[in-house]
Design an enzyme around this catalytic site. Structure first.
Site, PDB file in Angstrom:
ATOM      1  N   GLU A 147       0.826  -1.203   0.000  1.00  0.00           N
ATOM      2  CA  GLU A 147       0.000   0.000   0.000  1.00  0.00           C
ATOM      3  C   GLU A 147       0.865   1.260   0.000  1.00  0.00           C
ATOM      4  O   GLU A 147       0.601   2.206  -0.758  1.00  0.00           O
ATOM      5  CB  GLU A 147      -0.924  -0.003   1.217  1.00  0.00           C
TER       6      GLU A 147
ATOM      7  N   HIS B  73       2.526   1.849  -3.359  1.00  0.00           N
ATOM      8  CA  HIS B  73       1.563   2.374  -4.325  1.00  0.00           C
ATOM      9  C   HIS B  73       1.316   3.862  -4.097  1.00  0.00           C
ATOM     10  O   HIS B  73       1.247   4.646  -5.055  1.00  0.00           O
ATOM     11  CB  HIS B  73       0.249   1.593  -4.218  1.00  0.00           C
TER      12      HIS B  73
ATOM     13  N   HIS C 124     -12.211   3.239  -9.532  1.00  0.00           N
ATOM     14  CA  HIS C 124     -10.831   3.694  -9.346  1.00  0.00           C
ATOM     15  C   HIS C 124      -9.941   3.335 -10.530  1.00  0.00           C
ATOM     16  O   HIS C 124      -9.204   4.179 -11.055  1.00  0.00           O
ATOM     17  CB  HIS C 124     -10.275   3.100  -8.053  1.00  0.00           C
TER      18      HIS C 124
ATOM     19  N   HIS D  61     -19.701  -9.820 -15.756  1.00  0.00           N
ATOM     20  CA  HIS D  61     -18.453  -9.346 -16.356  1.00  0.00           C
ATOM     21  C   HIS D  61     -18.067 -10.191 -17.559  1.00  0.00           C
ATOM     22  O   HIS D  61     -17.641  -9.657 -18.598  1.00  0.00           O
ATOM     23  CB  HIS D  61     -17.330  -9.377 -15.317  1.00  0.00           C
TER      24      HIS D  61
ATOM     25  N   HIS E   5      -3.346  -9.317 -16.904  1.00  0.00           N
ATOM     26  CA  HIS E   5      -4.710  -9.078 -17.374  1.00  0.00           C
ATOM     27  C   HIS E   5      -5.039  -7.579 -17.306  1.00  0.00           C
ATOM     28  O   HIS E   5      -5.614  -7.006 -18.247  1.00  0.00           O
ATOM     29  CB  HIS E   5      -5.670  -9.888 -16.495  1.00  0.00           C
TER      30      HIS E   5
END
Length: 302
Positions: free
Chosen positions: A58, A61, A123, A216, A278
């Protein structure tokens, strides 16, 4: 100054790739609260006293996003000043900075106020728009089009509209994919392409999560088919144009690879490397569509 802009645009574009992948890594490793419910500090400390893997992910990032925020803002200001005469430069400079700041604010809100999965799923898409804007700004700075015959390219109105629609639809698909991750629905279906291949329409267990996952897959399947159909239209009408020919071959290869990786996520039981790849491939696919939007908007004014 143009040389500086070129280096800065490359650093910004590559850096945004790490921001995208870093965000995906945070989600996939459930490290969103690795720094507790404080932002921008970790557990309210400038130097964290208790180090955990989640904290490292975290905090890394956040640091990359912060550095890229400064870099992108610098690029936007300099681009506005020195290449603002180019038709799309100011708009792309604003777009890249605005959506990068917006994704940072949403990330901060997620930590402090614990947003719902449906909000958090926006996001990645917001970051993706910032990345695409930076990618196009880099192409403008390097004047990529002057090396090909793109400036004289005339795209028919019906194909321009379809490219716009496909790009918007891609954001919807990206949102559903992000929702799968945030809702922890990645492995609720053990088979592919159906949730249970022996009973394709059975949703007996964890039905809501299965609907998210299969929703999805349905949206992604439509995106795949739509891309293939549009590819054949492009080949029929613009085969002699190198930009359209090779650009759409690249786009089709990306969507094929994206579907393959989506299936491999299930078969490898959510392998982290494949999951990050991906996210990377869909980012490249969206960047290609964004480039075709740029060409389409220019074509409309020829």
């Amino acid at each position: 100054m143009i040389k500086t802009l070129k280096w800065l645009s490359v650093v910004s574009t590559l850096g945004m790739v790490f921001v995208l992948l870093g965000g995906a890594l945070v989600t996939k490793t459930e490290s969103g609260l690795g720094c507790g419910e404080t932002w921008p500090l970790c557990h309210g400390e400038f130097v964290p006293s208790a180090i955990t893997p989640e904290l490292v992910i975290e905090l890394s990032h956040r640091m990359v996003s912060g550095i890229m925020g400064i870099t992108v803002l610098t690029l936007s200001i300099l681009s506005w000043k020195y290449i603002g005469h180019i038709r799309e430069a100011k708009f792309l400079a604003f777009l890249s900075s605005f959506f990068l700041i917006l994704q940072a604010l949403i990330g901060a809100a997620a930590v402090v106020w614990n947003q719902s999965d449906f909000i958090l799923a926006t996001h990645f898409g917001i970051s993706l728009i910032s990345f695409a804007a930076l990618f196009l700004l880099m192409l403008l700075i390097f004047e990529i089009d002057t090396k090909f015959d793109a400036d004289s390219l005339i795209i028919q109105t019906k194909h321009r509209i379809e490219i716009y629609a496909l790009t918007i639809y891609t954001l919807i698909v990206v949102y559903t994919g992000a929702l799968v991750r945030h809702a922890n629905s990645s492995m609720v279906c053990g088979d592919w392409p159906f949730c249970t291949n022996n009973a394709p329409f059975s949703f007996s267990n964890y039905s809501f999560d299965q609907w998210i996952q299969m929703g999805h897959r349905l949206f992604a399947g439509i995106l795949f088919i739509w891309t293939i159909v549009l590819f054949f239209k492009i080949m029929k009408n613009y085969r002699t144009n190198r930009v359209m020919f090779w650009g759409w071959i690249t786009t089709v290869l990306l969507i094929v690879l994206q579907v393959f990786l989506g299936a491999m996520i299930i078969f490898t039981v959510l392998n982290l490397g494949i999951a990050l790849l991906h996210a990377f491939v869909i980012s490249c696919y969206f960047a290609m569509l964004s480039y075709f939007i740029l060409l389409s908007s220019r074509s409309a004014k020829l």
